[in-house]
Design an enzyme around this catalytic site. Structure first.
Site: not given
Length: 297
Positions: A97, A165, A190, A283, A157, A86
């Site tokens: 992200d 977040h 994700e 993700e 998020h 990640d």
């Protein structure tokens, strides 16, 4: 709505994140030190013109999230491992992200496929006005068709400038939430997937090696001078985004622990599947549009 300059920064971060993610399968191999993977990812983010938005996570098998290797550990990728990488990229505070799961050599192929297809199907549903719970229902149903379970206490998020977040969460299960996705907002989608025999829950372990610093100033008068100096350095460097001890000089680690105990630094425990079942993750980061979304990673 986002300004054109903001779109440019987001797309730049997304382009770097995508490029690095595509290189991850070549980094993850049996017998490789997990630390070398994390460092290679972070170095390439910088080489390609960005900054790590958070420490690269390298999570193996039942470890689901929040694990980044430290120099004091010797975590070697074992045979048959399920490795989740990640990574995040920050450009002028705008964050992309993304994550990928690599099976060695071809372990847990269907688990990985379930995560990737859940992500793909979720993205197809996203547009302004769609309820976050509807996205969660698509993720839940896609995973269920494989006979697997989503991790119900992990979620996607909303992302804002220098905030990883925030705002609306994107569940991986069906919920009764009525919050709707808004045009121009940025979300990380994700899905996390575990086996049918797993609990579908993660729990906190005793290990903590990712942190973030409070940007509020109401703590400062309780700190000694050397503590305040370190706090200011961390604020300046991270702008409140997550970091890890290996980004700090080793002689400052004991001082850092004092900041943790005084509550001005927050630690994020490593999260593991409750029963020890394997976990896969996929993700992407998206920008919501009126008639769909733009995947920037």
């Amino acid at each position: 709505m986002l300004r054109e300059e903001e779109y440019q920064h987001l797309r730049a971060a997304g382009k770097i994140a995508r490029r690095v993610r595509e290189e991850v399968p070549g980094l993850v191999r049996e017998g490789v030190d997990a630390l070398s993977i994390a460092q290679a990812v972070e170095e390439r983010i910088i080489e390609y013109g960005g900054r790590p938005a958070f420490p690269c996570n390298v999570c193996i098998d039942s470890v689901a999230a929040h694990f980044t290797p430290t120099p004091s550990e010797n975590i070697i990728i074992p045979k048959g491992a399920l490795v989740k990488v990640d990574l995040g990229v920050e450009c002028e505070g705008y964050i992309a992200d993304t994550a990928i799961t690599v099976g060695l050599p071809n372990s847990q192929v269907r688990l990985i496929e379930a995560a990737e297809n859940a992500l793909k199907n979720a993205i197809k549903t996203i547009r302004a006005g769609v309820r976050a719970s509807d996205v969660g229902a698509v993720i839940n149903d896609t995973i269920g068709k494989y006979g697997f379970k989503p991790i119900r206490n992990l979620s996607g998020h909303e992302i804002r400038r220098y905030i990883l977040h925030t705002g609306t969460s994107i569940p991986n299960v069906r919920t009764k939430e009525t919050l709707k996705l808004e045009s121009g907002r940025i979300y990380a989608i994700e899905p996390f997937v575990t086996s049918g025999s797993g609990s579908g829950l993660v729990i906190s372990s005793n290990s903590v090696n990712i942190f973030s610093v409070s940007m509020e100033r109401n703590y400062d008068d309780r700190l000694l001078t050397e503590e305040l100096n370190l706090l200011r350095t961390l604020r300046e460097y991270t702008r409140g985004l997550p970091y890890t001890l290996r980004w700090i000089e080793k002689e400052k680690w004991q001082l850092h622990e004092k900041l943790v105990k005084k509550g001005v630094v927050r630690g994020y425990p490593v999260l593991v599947e409750k029963t020890g079942a394997p976990v896969a993750q996929a993700e992407h980061t998206v920008i919501v549009l009126e008639d769909g979304c733009e995947v920037i990673t």
